[in-house]
Motif scaffolding. Sequence first.
Motif, PDB file in Angstrom:
ATOM      1  N   TYR A  69       0.842  -1.197   0.000  1.00  0.00           N
ATOM      2  CA  TYR A  69       0.000   0.000   0.000  1.00  0.00           C
ATOM      3  C   TYR A  69       0.880   1.251   0.000  1.00  0.00           C
ATOM      4  O   TYR A  69       1.971   1.262   0.570  1.00  0.00           O
ATOM      5  CB  TYR A  69      -0.871   0.059   1.261  1.00  0.00           C
ATOM      6  N   GLY A  70       0.361   2.315  -0.628  1.00  0.00           N
ATOM      7  CA  GLY A  70       0.931   3.644  -0.455  1.00  0.00           C
ATOM      8  C   GLY A  70       2.316   3.852  -1.021  1.00  0.00           C
ATOM      9  O   GLY A  70       3.087   4.658  -0.488  1.00  0.00           O
ATOM     10  N   LEU A  71       2.638   3.191  -2.125  1.00  0.00           N
ATOM     11  CA  LEU A  71       3.980   3.313  -2.686  1.00  0.00           C
ATOM     12  C   LEU A  71       4.258   4.721  -3.212  1.00  0.00           C
ATOM     13  O   LEU A  71       5.370   5.225  -3.112  1.00  0.00           O
ATOM     14  CB  LEU A  71       4.165   2.291  -3.809  1.00  0.00           C
ATOM     15  N   GLY A  72       3.251   5.354  -3.798  1.00  0.00           N
ATOM     16  CA  GLY A  72       3.436   6.707  -4.315  1.00  0.00           C
ATOM     17  C   GLY A  72       3.849   6.730  -5.782  1.00  0.00           C
ATOM     18  O   GLY A  72       3.925   5.706  -6.456  1.00  0.00           O
ATOM     19  N   ARG A  73       4.157   7.943  -6.273  1.00  0.00           N
ATOM     20  CA  ARG A  73       4.422   8.174  -7.686  1.00  0.00           C
ATOM     21  C   ARG A  73       5.872   7.827  -8.016  1.00  0.00           C
ATOM     22  O   ARG A  73       6.730   8.696  -8.124  1.00  0.00           O
ATOM     23  CB  ARG A  73       4.110   9.629  -8.031  1.00  0.00           C
ATOM     24  N   PHE A  74       6.135   6.540  -8.219  1.00  0.00           N
ATOM     25  CA  PHE A  74       7.506   6.095  -8.406  1.00  0.00           C
ATOM     26  C   PHE A  74       8.089   6.489  -9.759  1.00  0.00           C
ATOM     27  O   PHE A  74       9.300   6.400  -9.969  1.00  0.00           O
ATOM     28  CB  PHE A  74       7.613   4.578  -8.208  1.00  0.00           C
ATOM     29  N   SER A  75       7.284   6.933 -10.702  1.00  0.00           N
ATOM     30  CA  SER A  75       7.827   7.393 -11.987  1.00  0.00           C
ATOM     31  C   SER A  75       8.507   8.754 -11.859  1.00  0.00           C
ATOM     32  O   SER A  75       9.379   9.089 -12.658  1.00  0.00           O
ATOM     33  CB  SER A  75       6.721   7.469 -13.041  1.00  0.00           C
ATOM     34  N   VAL A  76       8.127   9.523 -10.862  1.00  0.00           N
ATOM     35  CA  VAL A  76       8.668  10.877 -10.713  1.00  0.00           C
ATOM     36  C   VAL A  76       9.335  11.113  -9.365  1.00  0.00           C
ATOM     37  O   VAL A  76      10.020  12.123  -9.191  1.00  0.00           O
ATOM     38  CB  VAL A  76       7.554  11.943 -10.918  1.00  0.00           C
ATOM     39  N   PRO A  78      12.045   9.809  -6.676  1.00  0.00           N
ATOM     40  CA  PRO A  78      13.147   8.865  -6.456  1.00  0.00           C
ATOM     41  C   PRO A  78      12.968   8.004  -5.196  1.00  0.00           C
ATOM     42  O   PRO A  78      13.322   6.816  -5.202  1.00  0.00           O
ATOM     43  CB  PRO A  78      14.371   9.777  -6.338  1.00  0.00           C
ATOM     44  N   ALA A  79      12.433   8.579  -4.125  1.00  0.00           N
ATOM     45  CA  ALA A  79      12.247   7.796  -2.899  1.00  0.00           C
ATOM     46  C   ALA A  79      11.273   6.647  -3.134  1.00  0.00           C
ATOM     47  O   ALA A  79      11.530   5.499  -2.724  1.00  0.00           O
ATOM     48  CB  ALA A  79      11.741   8.702  -1.778  1.00  0.00           C
ATOM     49  N   ALA A  80      10.159   6.936  -3.803  1.00  0.00           N
ATOM     50  CA  ALA A  80       9.190   5.876  -4.100  1.00  0.00           C
ATOM     51  C   ALA A  80       9.806   4.832  -5.027  1.00  0.00           C
ATOM     52  O   ALA A  80       9.526   3.630  -4.900  1.00  0.00           O
ATOM     53  CB  ALA A  80       7.938   6.484  -4.739  1.00  0.00           C
ATOM     54  N   ARG A  81      10.637   5.254  -5.948  1.00  0.00           N
ATOM     55  CA  ARG A  81      11.281   4.314  -6.868  1.00  0.00           C
ATOM     56  C   ARG A  81      12.237   3.376  -6.117  1.00  0.00           C
ATOM     57  O   ARG A  81      12.282   2.177  -6.391  1.00  0.00           O
ATOM     58  CB  ARG A  81      12.022   5.094  -7.955  1.00  0.00           C
ATOM     59  N   HIS A  82      12.975   3.909  -5.154  1.00  0.00           N
ATOM     60  CA  HIS A  82      13.850   3.058  -4.358  1.00  0.00           C
ATOM     61  C   HIS A  82      13.037   2.115  -3.465  1.00  0.00           C
ATOM     62  O   HIS A  82      13.435   0.963  -3.239  1.00  0.00           O
ATOM     63  CB  HIS A  82      14.798   3.913  -3.510  1.00  0.00           C
ATOM     64  N   GLN A  83      11.903   2.582  -2.984  1.00  0.00           N
ATOM     65  CA  GLN A  83      11.039   1.704  -2.182  1.00  0.00           C
ATOM     66  C   GLN A  83      10.500   0.557  -3.027  1.00  0.00           C
ATOM     67  O   GLN A  83      10.412  -0.585  -2.554  1.00  0.00           O
ATOM     68  CB  GLN A  83       9.903   2.516  -1.562  1.00  0.00           C
ATOM     69  N   LEU A  84      10.145   0.830  -4.277  1.00  0.00           N
ATOM     70  CA  LEU A  84       9.672  -0.235  -5.161  1.00  0.00           C
ATOM     71  C   LEU A  84      10.813  -1.196  -5.491  1.00  0.00           C
ATOM     72  O   LEU A  84      10.620  -2.418  -5.500  1.00  0.00           O
ATOM     73  CB  LEU A  84       9.091   0.361  -6.448  1.00  0.00           C
ATOM     74  N   ALA A  85      11.993  -0.673  -5.759  1.00  0.00           N
ATOM     75  CA  ALA A  85      13.142  -1.539  -6.030  1.00  0.00           C
ATOM     76  C   ALA A  85      13.440  -2.431  -4.830  1.00  0.00           C
ATOM     77  O   ALA A  85      13.752  -3.621  -4.981  1.00  0.00           O
ATOM     78  CB  ALA A  85      14.367  -0.697  -6.384  1.00  0.00           C
ATOM     79  N   PHE A  86      13.323  -1.880  -3.645  1.00  0.00           N
ATOM     80  CA  PHE A  86      13.524  -2.664  -2.415  1.00  0.00           C
ATOM     81  C   PHE A  86      12.487  -3.780  -2.327  1.00  0.00           C
ATOM     82  O   PHE A  86      12.808  -4.926  -1.990  1.00  0.00           O
ATOM     83  CB  PHE A  86      13.417  -1.736  -1.204  1.00  0.00           C
ATOM     84  N   LEU A  87      11.226  -3.454  -2.646  1.00  0.00           N
ATOM     85  CA  LEU A  87      10.167  -4.465  -2.615  1.00  0.00           C
ATOM     86  C   LEU A  87      10.462  -5.597  -3.586  1.00  0.00           C
ATOM     87  O   LEU A  87      10.297  -6.783  -3.249  1.00  0.00           O
ATOM     88  CB  LEU A  87       8.822  -3.815  -2.954  1.00  0.00           C
ATOM     89  N   LEU A  88      10.905  -5.273  -4.778  1.00  0.00           N
ATOM     90  CA  LEU A  88      11.192  -6.311  -5.771  1.00  0.00           C
ATOM     91  C   LEU A  88      12.363  -7.191  -5.340  1.00  0.00           C
ATOM     92  O   LEU A  88      12.338  -8.415  -5.529  1.00  0.00           O
ATOM     93  CB  LEU A  88      11.473  -5.665  -7.127  1.00  0.00           C
ATOM     94  N   PRO A 264      -4.762  11.317 -17.229  1.00  0.00           N
ATOM     95  CA  PRO A 264      -3.806  11.629 -18.283  1.00  0.00           C
ATOM     96  C   PRO A 264      -2.569  12.346 -17.785  1.00  0.00           C
ATOM     97  O   PRO A 264      -1.718  12.713 -18.583  1.00  0.00           O
ATOM     98  CB  PRO A 264      -4.624  12.508 -19.243  1.00  0.00           C
ATOM     99  N   ALA A 265      -2.466  12.576 -16.462  1.00  0.00           N
ATOM    100  CA  ALA A 265      -1.329  13.345 -15.948  1.00  0.00           C
ATOM    101  C   ALA A 265      -0.015  12.591 -16.079  1.00  0.00           C
ATOM    102  O   ALA A 265       1.045  13.186 -15.985  1.00  0.00           O
ATOM    103  CB  ALA A 265      -1.568  13.688 -14.476  1.00  0.00           C
ATOM    104  N   ALA A 266      -0.098  11.276 -16.251  1.00  0.00           N
ATOM    105  CA  ALA A 266       1.128  10.460 -16.238  1.00  0.00           C
ATOM    106  C   ALA A 266       1.731  10.368 -17.627  1.00  0.00           C
ATOM    107  O   ALA A 266       1.562   9.398 -18.330  1.00  0.00           O
ATOM    108  CB  ALA A 266       0.834   9.081 -15.700  1.00  0.00           C
ATOM    109  N   THR A 267       2.416  11.397 -18.005  1.00  0.00           N
ATOM    110  CA  THR A 267       3.089  11.357 -19.313  1.00  0.00           C
ATOM    111  C   THR A 267       4.594  11.545 -19.134  1.00  0.00           C
ATOM    112  O   THR A 267       5.286  11.872 -20.074  1.00  0.00           O
ATOM    113  CB  THR A 267       2.530  12.472 -20.227  1.00  0.00           C
ATOM    114  N   GLU A 268       5.063  11.322 -17.867  1.00  0.00           N
ATOM    115  CA  GLU A 268       6.482  11.496 -17.626  1.00  0.00           C
ATOM    116  C   GLU A 268       7.262  10.428 -18.386  1.00  0.00           C
ATOM    117  O   GLU A 268       6.774   9.350 -18.656  1.00  0.00           O
ATOM    118  CB  GLU A 268       6.788  11.371 -16.114  1.00  0.00           C
ATOM    119  N   SER A 269       8.503  10.717 -18.690  1.00  0.00           N
ATOM    120  CA  SER A 269       9.344   9.740 -19.373  1.00  0.00           C
ATOM    121  C   SER A 269      10.720   9.739 -18.737  1.00  0.00           C
ATOM    122  O   SER A 269      11.025  10.587 -17.923  1.00  0.00           O
ATOM    123  CB  SER A 269       9.434  10.059 -20.847  1.00  0.00           C
TER     124      SER A 269
END
Length: 269
Positions: A69-76, A78-88, A264-269
């Motif tokens: 739960y509550g991972l957040g916007r991991f595409s934008v 960095p903290a959420a992205r590291h949390q997802l990487a940790f989960l994987l 449609p807000a998620a158009t980050e790359s």
Amino acid sequence: MAAAPGGWRAAGGRRRRAGGEAAGAGAVLRRLREARDDLLSSGFWEASAGAVRAPLGSSAEPPAHCVCYGLGRFSVCPAARHQLAFLLLLLEELGVPPGRCALFDPAFSAQEADALRELGLRLLPENEEGKHDVEGSATLFYMVHCGKALYNNLLWRNWSAGALAKMVIIGNSFKGIEERLLSRILERDYSYIAKVLKGTEEVALPTHPRYLDTFNDTSIHWFPLQKLKELSPEVWEFMEEPMYQDCDDLEIIRKEDRTDRHSPAATES
């Protein structure tokens, strides 16, 4: 998801969407692999893996499922992205197949949902408000920096010694919650956290200068059956669903506060 020396790849056999969405998800996955490499090279993952093994000794049942739960916007973020990487990395360490890991965050964009599916993970179809029943299966709950109500709701839904003994929660320190809240507020608004404290074992994740904000106040919690059985019978008698009517700072998005995950807000790359 396939784990390879160079990082994660998209799950095999999954058709890619054409156009910008596929490209966007690919960019997110590239950043995720970089976050994985950061965790591994820093030594933080190796140190954390030891702490995670603590509740998974010979007497504990290894988790068969995972809920995040509550991972957040991991595409934008960095903290959420590291949390997802940790989960994987955690799923790999514990041998939990990605298809047995379900996630929910109302803030997920369409691009992020695509990236999670590419990894073979599942998305929960609705906001459970943390009220997930383990249904007799050993389950890991990954809830870094979630609101207190989510933990409280999760405990309420599984309020029996048998069910709690099958849970491991990685999230905000219960000891920290107890220290920061007035006793009367903890017992009134988050009574299930208050009641389970004496039946909880907790080990903090190690600190690392690179991840002070990403994993601060994060602990592994588990509930040994013997400790739960030592709680007074009165602890188990009150099982009223939490309503939070008098709570001034409720840190939870309720079902009625729906956010379009596929905006449609998620158009980050």
